[in-house]
Design a protein around this motif. Structure first.
Motif, PDB file in Angstrom:
ATOM      1  N   GLY A  30       0.855  -1.091   0.064  1.00 17.02           N
ATOM      2  CA  GLY A  30      -0.027  -0.148   0.055  1.00 17.02           C
ATOM      3  C   GLY A  30       0.791   1.130  -0.033  1.00 17.02           C
ATOM      4  N   TRP A  31       0.411   2.300   0.457  1.00 19.66           N
ATOM      5  CA  TRP A  31       0.990   3.601   0.590  1.00 19.66           C
ATOM      6  C   TRP A  31       1.233   3.935   2.072  1.00 19.66           C
ATOM      7  CZ3 TRP A  31       0.852   7.223  -3.715  1.00 19.66           C
ATOM      8  CH2 TRP A  31       0.592   6.664  -4.990  1.00 19.66           C
ATOM      9  N   ALA A  32       2.108   4.912   2.145  1.00 20.79           N
ATOM     10  CA  ALA A  32       2.461   5.241   3.592  1.00 20.79           C
ATOM     11  C   ALA A  32       2.891   6.751   3.731  1.00 20.79           C
ATOM     12  CB  ALA A  32       3.712   4.577   3.982  1.00 20.79           C
ATOM     13  N   VAL A  33       2.443   7.455   4.817  1.00 26.32           N
ATOM     14  CA  VAL A  33       3.003   8.660   5.184  1.00 26.32           C
ATOM     15  C   VAL A  33       3.757   8.664   6.284  1.00 26.32           C
ATOM     16  CG1 VAL A  33       2.203  11.141   6.081  1.00 26.32           C
ATOM     17  CG2 VAL A  33       1.098   9.841   4.187  1.00 26.32           C
ATOM     18  N   LEU A  34       4.937   9.200   6.417  1.00 29.51           N
ATOM     19  CA  LEU A  34       6.121   9.113   7.348  1.00 29.51           C
ATOM     20  C   LEU A  34       6.068  10.635   7.720  1.00 29.51           C
ATOM     21  CD1 LEU A  34       8.504   8.035   9.387  1.00 29.51           C
ATOM     22  CD2 LEU A  34      10.021   8.632   7.055  1.00 29.51           C
ATOM     23  N   ARG A  60      -6.907   5.726   5.816  1.00 29.83           N
ATOM     24  CA  ARG A  60      -7.153   3.947   5.612  1.00 29.83           C
ATOM     25  C   ARG A  60      -7.911   3.964   4.341  1.00 29.83           C
ATOM     26  NH1 ARG A  60      -9.127   3.134  10.264  1.00 29.83           N
ATOM     27  NH2 ARG A  60      -7.143   2.778  11.348  1.00 29.83           N
ATOM     28  N   LYS A  61      -9.069   4.844   4.141  1.00 26.23           N
ATOM     29  CA  LYS A  61      -9.758   4.719   2.915  1.00 26.23           C
ATOM     30  C   LYS A  61      -9.016   4.707   1.840  1.00 26.23           C
ATOM     31  CE  LYS A  61     -13.801   7.135   4.819  1.00 26.23           C
ATOM     32  NZ  LYS A  61     -14.665   8.218   4.901  1.00 26.23           N
ATOM     33  N   ARG A  62      -7.864   5.549   1.864  1.00 25.06           N
ATOM     34  CA  ARG A  62      -7.257   5.623   0.503  1.00 25.06           C
ATOM     35  C   ARG A  62      -5.946   4.569   0.589  1.00 25.06           C
ATOM     36  NH1 ARG A  62      -9.395  10.167   2.371  1.00 25.06           N
ATOM     37  NH2 ARG A  62      -9.750  11.726   0.897  1.00 25.06           N
ATOM     38  N   ASP A  93      -3.502   5.762  17.735  1.00 28.44           N
ATOM     39  CA  ASP A  93      -2.965   4.361  17.668  1.00 28.44           C
ATOM     40  C   ASP A  93      -1.905   3.736  16.394  1.00 28.44           C
ATOM     41  OD1 ASP A  93      -5.029   3.868  19.542  1.00 28.44           O
ATOM     42  OD2 ASP A  93      -6.443   3.992  18.245  1.00 28.44           O
ATOM     43  N   TYR A  94      -1.639   4.904  15.780  1.00 28.99           N
ATOM     44  CA  TYR A  94      -0.590   4.657  14.836  1.00 28.99           C
ATOM     45  C   TYR A  94       0.829   4.340  15.265  1.00 28.99           C
ATOM     46  CZ  TYR A  94      -0.455   9.657  14.679  1.00 28.99           C
ATOM     47  OH  TYR A  94      -0.309  10.999  15.133  1.00 28.99           O
ATOM     48  N   PRO A  95       1.690   3.773  14.965  1.00 34.02           N
ATOM     49  CA  PRO A  95       2.980   3.728  15.500  1.00 34.02           C
ATOM     50  C   PRO A  95       3.761   5.041  15.259  1.00 34.02           C
ATOM     51  CG  PRO A  95       3.045   2.461  13.176  1.00 34.02           C
ATOM     52  CD  PRO A  95       1.500   3.014  13.464  1.00 34.02           C
ATOM     53  N   LEU A  96       4.690   5.180  16.438  1.00 29.35           N
ATOM     54  CA  LEU A  96       5.682   6.303  16.682  1.00 29.35           C
ATOM     55  C   LEU A  96       7.003   5.798  16.665  1.00 29.35           C
ATOM     56  CD1 LEU A  96       3.792   8.592  18.979  1.00 29.35           C
ATOM     57  CD2 LEU A  96       3.863   8.633  16.459  1.00 29.35           C
ATOM     58  N   ILE A  97       7.774   6.035  15.827  1.00 33.57           N
ATOM     59  CA  ILE A  97       9.223   5.430  15.560  1.00 33.57           C
ATOM     60  C   ILE A  97      10.035   6.307  16.523  1.00 33.57           C
ATOM     61  CG2 ILE A  97      11.328   5.553  14.310  1.00 33.57           C
ATOM     62  CD1 ILE A  97       9.467   5.456  11.835  1.00 33.57           C
ATOM     63  N   GLY A  98      10.882   5.711  17.426  1.00 33.64           N
ATOM     64  CA  GLY A  98      11.930   6.306  18.410  1.00 33.64           C
ATOM     65  C   GLY A  98      13.183   6.310  17.808  1.00 33.64           C
ATOM     66  N   ASP A  99      13.609   7.547  17.582  1.00 31.23           N
ATOM     67  CA  ASP A  99      14.669   7.790  16.567  1.00 31.23           C
ATOM     68  C   ASP A  99      16.227   8.469  17.416  1.00 31.23           C
ATOM     69  OD1 ASP A  99      16.301   7.575  14.176  1.00 31.23           O
ATOM     70  OD2 ASP A  99      15.925   9.612  13.835  1.00 31.23           O
ATOM     71  N   ASN A 155      -0.911  21.194   7.418  1.00 33.95           N
ATOM     72  CA  ASN A 155      -2.258  21.138   7.055  1.00 33.95           C
ATOM     73  C   ASN A 155      -2.612  19.592   6.536  1.00 33.95           C
ATOM     74  OD1 ASN A 155      -4.602  21.042   5.664  1.00 33.95           O
ATOM     75  ND2 ASN A 155      -4.373  23.285   4.752  1.00 33.95           N
ATOM     76  N   PHE A 156      -2.921  18.732   7.387  1.00 38.57           N
ATOM     77  CA  PHE A 156      -3.117  17.404   7.016  1.00 38.57           C
ATOM     78  C   PHE A 156      -4.281  17.200   5.806  1.00 38.57           C
ATOM     79  CE2 PHE A 156      -0.813  17.038  10.969  1.00 38.57           C
ATOM     80  CZ  PHE A 156       0.308  16.449  10.600  1.00 38.57           C
ATOM     81  N   GLN A 157      -5.080  17.903   5.819  1.00 38.03           N
ATOM     82  CA  GLN A 157      -6.212  17.978   4.707  1.00 38.03           C
ATOM     83  C   GLN A 157      -5.576  18.149   3.240  1.00 38.03           C
ATOM     84  OE1 GLN A 157      -9.190  17.334   4.843  1.00 38.03           O
ATOM     85  NE2 GLN A 157      -9.577  17.267   7.142  1.00 38.03           N
ATOM     86  N   GLU A 158      -4.307  19.022   3.354  1.00 35.48           N
ATOM     87  CA  GLU A 158      -3.614  19.139   2.168  1.00 35.48           C
ATOM     88  C   GLU A 158      -2.774  18.198   1.617  1.00 35.48           C
ATOM     89  OE1 GLU A 158      -1.362  20.336  -1.253  1.00 35.48           O
ATOM     90  OE2 GLU A 158      -3.374  20.654  -0.423  1.00 35.48           O
ATOM     91  N   ILE A 159      -2.392  17.200   2.753  1.00 33.78           N
ATOM     92  CA  ILE A 159      -1.685  15.928   2.269  1.00 33.78           C
ATOM     93  C   ILE A 159      -2.641  14.933   1.530  1.00 33.78           C
ATOM     94  CG2 ILE A 159      -0.592  14.030   3.505  1.00 33.78           C
ATOM     95  CD1 ILE A 159       0.628  16.327   5.314  1.00 33.78           C
ATOM     96  N   LEU A 160      -3.863  14.878   2.481  1.00 31.95           N
ATOM     97  CA  LEU A 160      -4.964  14.096   1.970  1.00 31.95           C
ATOM     98  C   LEU A 160      -5.263  14.546   0.516  1.00 31.95           C
ATOM     99  CD1 LEU A 160      -7.357  13.586   4.885  1.00 31.95           C
ATOM    100  CD2 LEU A 160      -6.158  11.750   3.687  1.00 31.95           C
TER     101      LEU A 160
END
Length: 219
Positions: A30-34, A60-62, A93-99, A155-160
């Protein structure tokens, strides 16, 4: 290193709030946003992680997975999640990376090689460039890169909206005009002849010889 559109997204293994992941394997087909953050327990980032949690169903719909990263250990992420829910009303609930060793930030060109190898003692200002969003396709290629200053919430609506465009134009030989939204007219690309445009899209409008508009293709 500099990350550009159409580069292969650098792969890595990392500890997250969901356990250890291999990034390419986690993306799957699928697709991903980091999306990255300079420091935990900072005000703008707190609102951003909550906003992303509120939009998780839309991603998730996308067929898009979302994953956050901050230059702090995973144990701090777990504590931060409670603050995010208090401030925004949304549970992360989505994962968060510890860097903590700065490996991923350097891999994605957000910190220079000489930044050291530990998050200990670093302030948000030290990590100010860790404020990027990467959209990654099923082919593991970078499709979009956006970077923001620390004082400007994303603006996460812009990312969608951008993902809608990227996914649509990956299927059809079209592009999307300025401020395009789902369901609006699209642009027929130059690779499509007038004859082929009629076959593919039916009627279309010729605004300029190089600018032809048509209804958004279905599917």
């Amino acid at each position: 290193m500099s990350i550009r559109i159409n580069d292969t997204a650098p792969d890595f293994s990392a500890e997250t709030t969901h356990g250890t992941i291999n990034f390419h394997e986690w993306i799957g087909d699928g697709w991903a946003v980091l999306f990255s953050h300079p420091k935990n327990f900072t005000p703008v980032c707190t609102t951003e992680l909550g906003a992303m949690a509120g939009l998780e169903d839309e991603f998730r719909k996308r067929n898009v997975k979302i994953i956050g990263i901050s230059i702090d250990p995973v144990a701090d992420h777990d504590r931060w999640k409670a603050d995010i829910e208090t401030a925004t009303g949304y549970r992360v609930d989505y994962p968060l990376i510890g860097d903590r060793d700065l490996k991923v930030a350097k891999l994605y060109g957000m910190l220079p090689a000489e930044a050291g190898d530990s998050s200990d003692g670093r302030t948000p200002a030290d990590n100010a460039t860790v404020r990027s969003v990467f959209v990654i396709g099923p082919d593991k290629k970078i499709k979009l890169v956006l970077s923001y200053p620390m004082t400007t919430g994303r603006n996460f609506q812009e990312i969608l909206r951008a993902i809608d465009s990227i996914q649509l134009t990956a299927k059809h030989q079209v592009a999307t005009p300025a401020d395009w939204k789902q369901g609006e007219d699209v642009i027929i690309t130059a690779a499509v002849s007038n004859e082929d445009a009629t076959t593919r899209f039916g009627s279309y409008e010729t605004v300029l010889p190089y600018l032809r508009k048509t209804k958004q293709p279905a599917g």
